[in-house]
Design an enzyme around this catalytic site. Structure first.
Site, short mmCIF file in Angstrom:
data_model
loop_
_atom_site.label_atom_id
_atom_site.label_comp_id
_atom_site.label_asym_id
_atom_site.label_seq_id
_atom_site.Cartn_x
_atom_site.Cartn_y
_atom_site.Cartn_z
N SER B 46 8.63 -17.20 -12.58
CA SER B 46 8.08 -18.24 -11.71
C SER B 46 8.23 -19.55 -12.47
CB SER B 46 6.61 -17.94 -11.41
OG SER B 46 6.15 -18.80 -10.40
N GLU B 47 8.92 -20.53 -11.87
CA GLU B 47 9.39 -21.67 -12.66
C GLU B 47 8.29 -22.60 -13.15
OE1 GLU B 47 10.34 -21.03 -9.53
OE2 GLU B 47 10.40 -22.84 -8.28
N ASN B 48 7.07 -22.40 -12.70
CA ASN B 48 5.97 -23.20 -13.25
C ASN B 48 5.52 -22.69 -14.62
OD1 ASN B 48 5.06 -20.95 -11.66
ND2 ASN B 48 2.97 -21.67 -11.97
#
Lengths: 234, 218
Positions: B46-48
């Site tokens: 998840s790119e966060n």
């Protein structure tokens, strides 16, 4: 020793020196990991004409959305602005200048800014509106866009733990943009959930070394959740 | 019959391989997580700032500090790691993610994709999509083949502002799985009960149809 004790005891002290038309960086992804008290302090100071660098713009009544509501932000540099009606309205009316920046490019621009790298080439955005007016270069058969670094007058960071010297530990996905922003502010202010004495944090587990940090304040957080999603208990 | 959103997710899940690191975008791609075969081990990025995303939490396990890129509360699996956004996009830009699945408004025969704004109507921002399409080699775009009026979203040239130029090689719609190469869409599979003629009629960009087009198996 006092010279390296960076703890301040009021939000006024924490944000002292912020003035109109400055550039600020504000950590967080959505409402996760935002320096809530520092944002509230800027609202009460009423500082205007700010350029704000943050992945998102909060929601209408929380996070950076509060600064938007009071029209304190003139330019917003962000990657994603959905789910904020105030933002969308001010952007479409032209009242707010918005520089949409791909998320990874935004993160790297800030990292580069803190690390003394003036610009870098990335394939992200080549051939899209983001690349318009920017220098491009072909390197080994691929096309890249030159992206300048970002720094700020103030970097506002939320940490899970900080020692009094500003060594920081972040928690889970509340880290997000905070570690890079901590390095890229002329004045970096940390709002911490816990302030501990030097030596209490394992030096092997420190995410951000204290050299980047100028001021630390003990925060109290609401930690509002934007999308509360659950599964039924088994 | 055109595929449902769930069936599209199911078809994409067949592309997952044991040991893959996978980034799933918002919308249909997110549903792919529900169809990961039980006999393989994949880690969701998840790119966060999370590698090893788990299911949604139970009420008593909700943690405001643990969300996915859609800002939803999630959990982390054993073996997960947390990191900064810069680290996250180093993984993405550096080509370390094995499979990326994301949505689109339009796609064209050159493999260009538009997904982040409709001028005058909607601006949400590109989030991480531009980095994902520029950084990944193995991308599957999931989208509707045509809009509600029947207008094709698979075009000779994207009309909306681009997210990425010439970077998409595979697209799964509610009607078909296609590859994009040599300036054309190449039909690979059709949704069960969907005719080649219907796919042809709803594809505005050049479509190459092989002699035999198998039906998808779900």
């Amino acid at each position: 020793m006092a010279g390296l004790n960076k703890v301040v005891t009021s939000y006024e002290e924490a944000m002292a020196g912020l003035s109109d038309n400055m550039t600020i960086m504000v950590g967080g992804f959505g409402l996760c990991g935002i320096p809530e008290g520092l944002i509230a302090q800027m609202v009460s100071m009423g500082t205007k004409g700010l350029t704000a660098i943050s992945n998102n713009a909060g929601v209408d009544d929380f996070g950076l959305g509060l600064l938007l509501k009071h029209r304190q932000i003139e330019t917003m540099i962000a990657s994603y602005v959905g789910e904020n009606a105030t933002f969308e309205k001010q952007m479409l009316s032209g009242e707010l200048n918005v520089i949409l920046t791909p998320q990874g490019t935004l993160a790297e621009k800030i990292r580069a800014g803190g690390a003394g790298i003036p610009a870098f080439f990335t394939a992200t955005g080549f051939g899209t509106p983001i690349a318009e007016g920017k220098e491009t270069r072909e390197i080994e058969g691929r096309h890249y866009v030159l992206e300048p670094a970002l720094t700020a007058d103030f970097a506002l960071v939320r940490a899970w733990k900080s020692d009094t010297m500003g060594n920081l530990v972040f928690r889970k996905t509340a880290a997000n943009f905070n570690p890079m922003m901590a390095t890229a502010g002329k004045i970096t202010v940390v709002e911490a959930e816990h302030i501990v004495e030097p030596g209490e944090l394992d030096p092997d587990h420190i995410h951000t070394p204290g050299i980047y940090v100028n001021r630390i304040i003990q925060g109290v957080f609401e930690k509002r959740i934007e999308q509360r999603t659950v599964q039924a208990a088994v | 019959m055109a595929l449902t959103r769930e069936q599209m997710a199911q078809r994409v899940s067949q592309e997952l391989k044991d040991g893959f690191y996978v980034n799933l975008g918002i919308g249909i791609p997110t549903l792919v997580a529900n169809y990961i075969p039980h006999d393989i081990h994949v880690m969701l990025q998840s790119e966060n700032g999370l590698l090893g995303m788990g299911a949604f939490p139970t009420e008593d396990a909700i943690d405001a500090d643990l969300i996915n890129a859609g800002k939803q509360t999630v959990t982390a699996v054993d073996g997960a790691s947390f990191f900064s956004s810069a680290e996250s996009f180093a993984m993405i830009r550096g080509g370390h993610v094995d499979l990326t699945v994301l949505g689109a408004f339009e796609i064209d025969v050159e493999g260009s994709i538009a997904s982040w704004m409709i001028p005058g109507k909607l601006i949400k921002g590109m989030g991480g999509a531009m980095d994902l399409v520029a950084g990944a080699d193995n991308i599957i775009v999931t989208m509707m083949h045509a809009d509600k009026k029947g207008n094709s979203k698979l075009l000779p040239k994207c009309e909306l502002p681009l997210t990425g130029f010439g970077c998409i090689k595979r697209v799964l719609t509610d009607l078909a799985l296609m590859e994009i190469k040599d300036g054309a869409f190449h039909l690979v599979e059709r949704a069960p009960g969907v005719s080649v003629d219907e796919i042809k009629q709803k594809t505005a960009g050049q479509l190459i149809v092989p002699e035999h087009v198998p039906e998808m198996r779900l």
